[in-house]
Design a protein around this motif. Sequence first.
Motif, PDB file in Angstrom:
ATOM      1  N   ARG A 176      -0.010   0.317  -3.489  1.00 14.16           N
ATOM      2  CA  ARG A 176       1.182   0.725  -4.242  1.00 14.16           C
ATOM      3  C   ARG A 176       2.163   1.461  -3.328  1.00 14.16           C
ATOM      4  N   TYR A 190       4.019  -1.142  -1.221  1.00 15.21           N
ATOM      5  CA  TYR A 190       5.079  -1.804  -1.990  1.00 15.21           C
ATOM      6  C   TYR A 190       6.334  -0.925  -2.020  1.00 15.21           C
ATOM      7  N   PRO A 193       6.481 -10.977   0.083  1.00 12.27           N
ATOM      8  CA  PRO A 193       5.962 -10.690  -1.260  1.00 12.27           C
ATOM      9  C   PRO A 193       6.246  -9.270  -1.729  1.00 12.27           C
ATOM     10  N   LEU A 233       7.943  -9.878  -5.353  1.00 14.29           N
ATOM     11  CA  LEU A 233       7.033  -9.804  -6.490  1.00 14.29           C
ATOM     12  C   LEU A 233       7.185  -8.481  -7.233  1.00 14.29           C
ATOM     13  N   ALA A 234       6.747  -8.477  -8.474  1.00 18.61           N
ATOM     14  CA  ALA A 234       6.624  -7.224  -9.215  1.00 18.61           C
ATOM     15  C   ALA A 234       5.468  -6.421  -8.614  1.00 18.61           C
ATOM     16  N   GLU A 235       5.490  -5.108  -8.812  1.00 23.46           N
ATOM     17  CA  GLU A 235       4.516  -4.255  -8.131  1.00 23.46           C
ATOM     18  C   GLU A 235       3.075  -4.633  -8.450  1.00 23.46           C
ATOM     19  N   ASP A 236       2.743  -4.816  -9.715  1.00 25.81           N
ATOM     20  CA  ASP A 236       1.360  -5.126 -10.071  1.00 25.81           C
ATOM     21  C   ASP A 236       0.912  -6.446  -9.446  1.00 25.81           C
ATOM     22  N   GLU A 237       1.810  -7.428  -9.439  1.00 26.46           N
ATOM     23  CA  GLU A 237       1.477  -8.728  -8.855  1.00 26.46           C
ATOM     24  C   GLU A 237       1.274  -8.602  -7.353  1.00 26.46           C
ATOM     25  N   PHE A 238       2.113  -7.822  -6.684  1.00 23.44           N
ATOM     26  CA  PHE A 238       1.970  -7.605  -5.250  1.00 23.44           C
ATOM     27  C   PHE A 238       0.634  -6.936  -4.945  1.00 23.44           C
ATOM     28  N   GLU A 264      -2.141  -6.879  -6.725  1.00 18.47           N
ATOM     29  CA  GLU A 264      -3.241  -7.797  -7.001  1.00 18.47           C
ATOM     30  C   GLU A 264      -3.376  -8.836  -5.890  1.00 18.47           C
ATOM     31  N   GLN A 265      -2.252  -9.400  -5.452  1.00 21.95           N
ATOM     32  CA  GLN A 265      -2.271 -10.427  -4.410  1.00 21.95           C
ATOM     33  C   GLN A 265      -2.735  -9.841  -3.082  1.00 21.95           C
ATOM     34  N   THR A 266      -2.269  -8.646  -2.757  1.00 22.25           N
ATOM     35  CA  THR A 266      -2.642  -8.013  -1.498  1.00 22.25           C
ATOM     36  C   THR A 266      -4.133  -7.732  -1.431  1.00 22.25           C
TER      37      THR A 266
END
Length: 474
Positions: free
Chosen positions: A172, A175, A221, A225-230, A232-234
Motif C-alpha cells: 500500500r 502504491y 500498474p 490500477l485501483a489500490e486494492d487491485e494493485f 492484490e496483483q503485486t
Amino acid sequence: MTGTATERGTGTPAGGLTVSTVATSSLGDRSYLASDGAVAVVVDPQRDVDRMLAEAGRMGVRIAAVLETHVHNDYVSGGLELSRLTGAEYGVSAADEAPFPHRPLHDGDVLEISGRMRVRVVATPGHTFHHLSYVLEGDDGPVGVFTGGSLLLGTTGRTDLLGEEHSHELARHQYTSARKLADLLPDGAQVWPTHGFGSFCSATQAAGDTADIGEQRRINPALTLAEDEFVEQTLAGLDAYPAYYAHMGVRNANGPAPVDLRQPATASPQELARRLAAGEWVIDLRHRKAYASSHLAGIVSLGLDGPMVTWLGWMIEWGAPITLVGETSEQVAEAQRELARIGIDDLAGAATGTPSELAAEPAQLREEPTATFEDLAAALDGRPGTLPAPDVVLDVRTHNEFRSAHVKDAVHIPLYELKERLPELPEGAVWVHCGSGYRAAAAYSLLEQAGRTAVAVDDLFASAEGAGVPMADV
C-alpha cells in the motif's frame, strides 16, 4: 540477465545535466552518476567503486555527493567507501539511523550539488519503510527522478524483503509513493530505477531500458490500477528471492568494509581433487557447452555467461568455502568481483587451465550428455536414441515459471532447493531442464555429484510444446 560486469550509457535529459549509467547486469541493477560538467552526484553505487571512479574520471567531474535510495538487500553497497575515497557527502535516510558518518536525509530536503544542479529528497516507502527517491533538478526544474526500488519501469519494487508480515502494508505504501512521484513530475521527466533489469528486487518483470514519467502513467500498474487491485496483483506475483539477501541488509546497515579484489590463492590439481572429493563448492566458470565437452567430476557448472553470482549465492551454505576454476585469470577475476558484490570475499582459492590440465588423474574427466526438447519428446515417446531413457523429467525453474507452463508429469524442484532435496527425486535416469539450459547445466552438476544418471536439456523451454513435448494443463 547476463554475467557481464558493466554496461555504460550516457544521456543529457535537459538543462545541460548529464546522467551516466553504470549497470551491473548480473544482478539486474544500475547505478547513476549525474553531472553538470564539473561536479557530480552518485546514486546507489555498487561495492566495486573503481567503476564509478573511472566513470567520473572519463567525464572529468568531481564527485560531490553519494546518495542511497535505501538499505539494499540484493548487493553490498559501495556508497560508504566511495564517500571515503572522494570526500563526498554521503546521504542516507535519517530514519535508518546509520552508525557511520553520513548526512541524514528527510522528505523535502534539497541538496545544492552546484549552482546548476539540485537534488530534491522524496520519501517513497514501499520497497522498504525508509526508502527515498531523488528528483534531479536543473535550471528549468525537474529533469528526472532516481527511484531506487520504488517506481520501476512498468512495475514496482517488491514489498516482502523485510518479511512477509510487512508485505501487505508496504504494498500500500508502494502504491501511494508511485502516485506521489507521478504527481510531482512533468510528463517528460525521466525515470532512473536502481532495480528491475532482471533483479529479484522487482515485483514483476520490468519493461524497457529508459522511460519518462508520462509513459509510466500509461503502463505502470501502480498508476493504472485501483489500490486494492494493485496490492492484490503485486502480492500474487511475488516468488522466492535469493537466500543471500538475508545477509545484505545487515551488512549495509552496519557499514560495509572496502572491497578486496586481490588474487586468491592458487589451488593445485591435487588440491582441487581433494576439495571435489570433499564435496566443496568448486565452480566451473566456462560456458556450459565447454563444461559439457569436458569437466572435472563433481565440479559445478555456473558459467560467467549467465547469472553465476545469483545462483551460487542462492545455493551455497553462507560461509562455505568456494574455489573458482576458469580457463583464464581474467575469468577468475571477473567471478571474484561478482561475488564480492554480494559480500563473498574469502575465497578458498582458484585455478586456471583446461580440465585435462587441472585433473590430478585422467579418471577425473567427465562429459555431460545434452539434449534438445525434440530429443526429450522422442525419448518420452520411447525413442531415446543413444541417451538413457528418461525415468524422471526434472524442472528446476522458479515456482512462477512452473505455474505458468510445465511438462506433463514433471518433478519440480527449483535449482536453489535441489542440493537439499535430491533425496526426493524418484530413482532412475533424470532429464533436467530449465528455461534456456543454464540452470539445467548447474542442476546436472549436482546430480552428477550425487551419482545420478542424468541428461541436461540445453534448449529454450519456449520451444518444448512445438517440439512435441506433452505439456500439463495449467
